[in-house]
Design an enzyme around this catalytic site. Structure first.
Site, PDB file in Angstrom:
ATOM      1  N   GLU A  28      35.747  47.672  30.883  1.00  0.00           N
ATOM      2  CA  GLU A  28      36.577  47.378  31.195  1.00  0.00           C
ATOM      3  C   GLU A  28      37.613  47.617  30.752  1.00  0.00           C
ATOM      4  O   GLU A  28      38.848  47.603  31.907  1.00  0.00           O
ATOM      5  CB  GLU A  28      36.190  45.816  29.845  1.00  0.00           C
ATOM      6  CG  GLU A  28      34.953  45.138  30.226  1.00  0.00           C
ATOM      7  CD  GLU A  28      34.333  45.116  31.079  1.00  0.00           C
ATOM      8  OE1 GLU A  28      35.243  45.146  32.733  1.00  0.00           O
ATOM      9  OE2 GLU A  28      33.023  45.473  31.985  1.00  0.00           O
ATOM     10  N   HIS A  88      39.129  49.472  33.477  1.00  0.00           N
ATOM     11  CA  HIS A  88      39.786  48.780  34.930  1.00  0.00           C
ATOM     12  C   HIS A  88      41.246  48.675  34.353  1.00  0.00           C
ATOM     13  O   HIS A  88      42.319  48.715  35.724  1.00  0.00           O
ATOM     14  CB  HIS A  88      39.168  47.649  34.867  1.00  0.00           C
ATOM     15  CG  HIS A  88      37.595  47.674  35.423  1.00  0.00           C
ATOM     16  ND1 HIS A  88      37.373  47.917  37.087  1.00  0.00           N
ATOM     17  CD2 HIS A  88      36.899  47.196  35.294  1.00  0.00           C
ATOM     18  CE1 HIS A  88      36.224  47.997  36.956  1.00  0.00           C
ATOM     19  NE2 HIS A  88      35.698  47.959  36.073  1.00  0.00           N
ATOM     20  N   CYS A 124      28.807  47.874  38.056  1.00  0.00           N
ATOM     21  CA  CYS A 124      30.099  47.128  37.371  1.00  0.00           C
ATOM     22  C   CYS A 124      30.232  46.468  38.764  1.00  0.00           C
ATOM     23  O   CYS A 124      29.829  47.108  39.784  1.00  0.00           O
ATOM     24  CB  CYS A 124      31.226  48.494  38.183  1.00  0.00           C
ATOM     25  SG  CYS A 124      32.546  47.695  38.548  1.00  0.00           S
TER      26      CYS A 124
HETATM   27 NI    NI Z   1      33.543  47.433  36.187  1.00  0.00          NI
END
Ligand code: NI
Length: 190
Positions: free
Chosen positions: A156, A159, A113
Site C-alpha cells: 500500500e 502506491h 492489486c
Molecule cells: Ni495495490
C-alpha cells in the site's frame, strides 16, 4: 455507499508521489476515508491507497476480517501461502506512513492489486518492518509486524510513491493471470 472507480495500471496518476496530509480539512479526510472503505469492501480488497481512486494524498487503508480466512479452503491456503496469517491484519487507517525494515532479508510471495485486475506476481518484500504514522484522528500508530501484514503495508505504501507491484517483480516469468496460475484460488487484491 460511495464506491469510486479504481484507476488501473497505465493511468499516469498511479505514478505520482502523493502529498502529505496536514489534517487542516478534516471533513475532506473523513469523506475520503468513507469512499476508500466502501470501494475496498465492494471490490473485496485487502487494502487500498488514496492514489488508486485518484486522490494524491498519503493515506492508505488495509485489513482482513477474520471471516475472510474462514471462507478459504485450507489446502489452497497452504499452496498459495497468502492466507495463513491473513486474519492477523487489523482494520487500519494509516496516514503519512514511514516504514523501517527490521532485517535485510526479503521474502517472495504472490501479490495482487486492485489497479492490476486479474493478474498476480511474485514480489520480494521485507519480512519484518516497523511502520509509523497517524490514524484519521491524528493519533500515533507505531507497530512492528511481519509476514502478510508487513507485505500489505509495503504494497500500500508503495502506491504513495507511484510504485506498482509489477515494478518490483524480479523474474517476469512469475507474473501472469491469476486464473491461469492459480485456477482454484480466490482473489485478495491490494
Ligand atoms: Ni495495490
Amino acid at each position: 455507499m460511495s464506491v469510486r472507480p479504481v484507476l488501473r495500471m497505465g493511468d499516469v496518476r498511479l505514478l505520482d508521489v502523493a502529498e502529505r496530509v496536514n489534517y487542516e480539512d478534516r471533513d475532506a479526510l473523513h469523506s475520503l476515508l468513507i469512499d476508500m472503505r466502501d470501494t475496498m469492501q465492494a471490490l473485496n480488497g485487502a487494502g487500498l491507497a488514496a492514489p488508486q481512486i485518484g486522490v494524491g494524498l498519503r493515506v492508505v487503508i488495509f485489513g482482513v476480517p477474520p471471516l475472510r480466512q474462514a471462507q478459504g479452503k485450507p489446502d489452497q491456503e497452504e499452496k498459495n501461502g497468502r492466507y495463513a496469517d491473513a486474519a492477523s491484519v487489523p482494520e487500519t487507517v494509516l496516514i503519512n506512513p514511514v516504514i523501517t525494515p527490521l532485517e535485510d532479508e526479503k521474502i517472495e510471495d504472490w501479490e495482487g492489486c486492485l489497479s492490476v485486475p486479474g493478474l498476480t506476481g511474485l514480489v520480494p518484500r521485507y519480512h519484518a518492518i516497523r511502520y509509523q504514522g497517524f490514524d484519521e484522528n491524528g493519533e500515533v500508530i507505531d507497530r512492528t509486524v511481519s509476514g502478510f501484514h508487513a507485505r500489505v503495508v509495503q504494497h500500500e505504501c508503495d502506491h504513495l510513491d507511484g510504485i506498482l507491484y509489477p515494478m518490483r517483480i524480479r523474474d517476469m516469468r512469475n507474473f501472469g493471470f491469476r486464473e491461469v496460475l492459480f485456477p482454484d484460488s480466490r482473489a485478495l487484491d491490494e
